[in-house]
Design an enzyme around this catalytic site. Structure first.
Site, PDB file in Angstrom:
ATOM      1  N   LYS A  94     -31.297 -19.638  13.754  1.00 35.02           N
ATOM      2  CA  LYS A  94     -30.206 -19.855  12.794  1.00 35.02           C
ATOM      3  C   LYS A  94     -29.623 -21.243  12.968  1.00 35.02           C
ATOM      4  CE  LYS A  94     -26.762 -19.615  15.999  1.00 35.02           C
ATOM      5  NZ  LYS A  94     -25.875 -20.755  16.352  1.00 35.02           N
ATOM      6  N   ASP A 120     -24.689 -13.223  18.349  1.00 37.19           N
ATOM      7  CA  ASP A 120     -25.576 -13.685  17.287  1.00 37.19           C
ATOM      8  C   ASP A 120     -26.661 -12.686  16.927  1.00 37.19           C
ATOM      9  OD1 ASP A 120     -24.243 -16.118  17.095  1.00 37.19           O
ATOM     10  OD2 ASP A 120     -25.594 -17.160  18.457  1.00 37.19           O
TER      11      ASP A 120
END
Length: 319
Positions: A13, A158
């Site tokens: 990401k 995350d």
């Protein structure tokens, strides 16, 4: 359960926007971040060997790691993918009253930098959640999606996003997700560093900087950047990219400033530190520009490696 192998893929990401609030009572900081999943990915194969029954103790009996930064990845119980697999097995055993479960063996092939602020370890955990659940699904009902996300949130801040993918607004520790409309394809260059940065050290440095400058308020409003993403205009997105952790990361690793400052010269639209760093994320107008930026970073010796990627892409999935 028969012997079988399930393969899964999960993507890294970039934080298009990362606002960091004050430290909470639990030691975490309140975040307001816009994630985008990018095409850099890790692949995980999980093999179940029913002939080796495990009644108690760890089910993951071997981990092999290859690819980028493989030597930096732990192969014991501190590996998030191992923890994710164990958590899924525990759920199935409890739910169905299983007295044993098969031994598991993992092969992880890395394509996401380790300790680079791109959620590589979280992606591995998300892939492990999908793969391990798929090993049990032929014989037992699949775990509900909400249960996988519950496990993901327990594993790390995350992990839920790497499970979801796409583009999303994260709050809390980043685990409370709301999908964000993102039109078009965004082209990124990631400038990688040979050394990593400790995420806790970067957050501590941010706290120190704010103590010295109490007027430095957190940036938590994502309205402008989400509108820009909905427009599909990379220049508008570039204007509103931000990372509250960037000053701390650049102070801990000052040599990143040179590459960071070269964004305009290289014709990138914007550069920000990716997450807690030290990876730098350059947003580019198109794929051709991204290729040129990557070449420029390497030609000027501004990165140990520069990789081109695009987003948004899907979350963790079984292949």
């Amino acid at each position: 359960m028969r012997r079988r192998v399930v393969r899964a893929r999960a993507h890294g990401k970039v934080n298009v926007f990362l606002g960091v609030g004050e430290a909470r009572a639990d030691g975490f900081h309140e975040l307001s971040t816009v994630f985008q999943a990018v095409s850099l990915h890790d692949d995980l194969a999980v093999e179940a060997v029913p002939a080796r029954r495990v009644e108690s103790g760890p089910h993951v009996r071997g981990v092999r790691v290859t690819g980028l930064d493989a030597q930096k990845v732990p192969t014991d119980s501190t590996n998030l993918a191992v923890r994710a697999a164990e958590a899924v097995v525990a759920r199935y055993r409890k739910r169905h009253g299983l007295s044993w479960a098969p031994a598991l063996f993992m092969h992880l092939h890395k394509g996401i930098p380790t300790a680079g602020g791109m959620a590589g370890g979280s992606a591995d955990a998300a892939a492990a959640l999908r793969a391990t659940a798929a090993l049990f699904s032929p014989e037992y009902p699949a775990l509900p999606e909400e249960e996988l996300y519950e496990i993901a949130a327990e594993l790390g801040s995350d992990v839920p996003f790497t499970l979801m993918g796409g583009t999303a607004w994260g709050r809390g520790r980043g685990e409370n997700l709301t999908p964000v409309l993102s039109k078009g394809r965004y082209h990124w260059v990631f400038a990688l560093s040979r050394e990593g940065l400790s995420t806790p050290a970067v957050f501590k440095k941010l706290d120190d900087l704010r103590y010295a400058r109490p007027e430095a308020a957190p940036h938590l409003d994502v309205t402008a950047v989400t509108k820009a993403l909905a427009s599909g205009d990379p220049l508008a997105v570039a204007v509103h990219m931000h990372n509250d952790l960037e000053p701390a990361a650049l102070q801990l690793m000052p040599r990143l400033r040179v590459a960071h400052g070269a964004a305009v010269e290289l014709e990138a639209l914007r550069c920000v530190v990716s997450g807690s760093g030290p990876t730098l994320a350059f947003l580019c107008r198109d794929e051709a520009t991204a290729e040129a930026v990557a070449e420029g970073l390497l030609a000027q010796n501004l990165a140990s490696r520069a990789v081109v990627a695009h987003g948004p892409v899907p979350g963790a999935r079984v292949l």
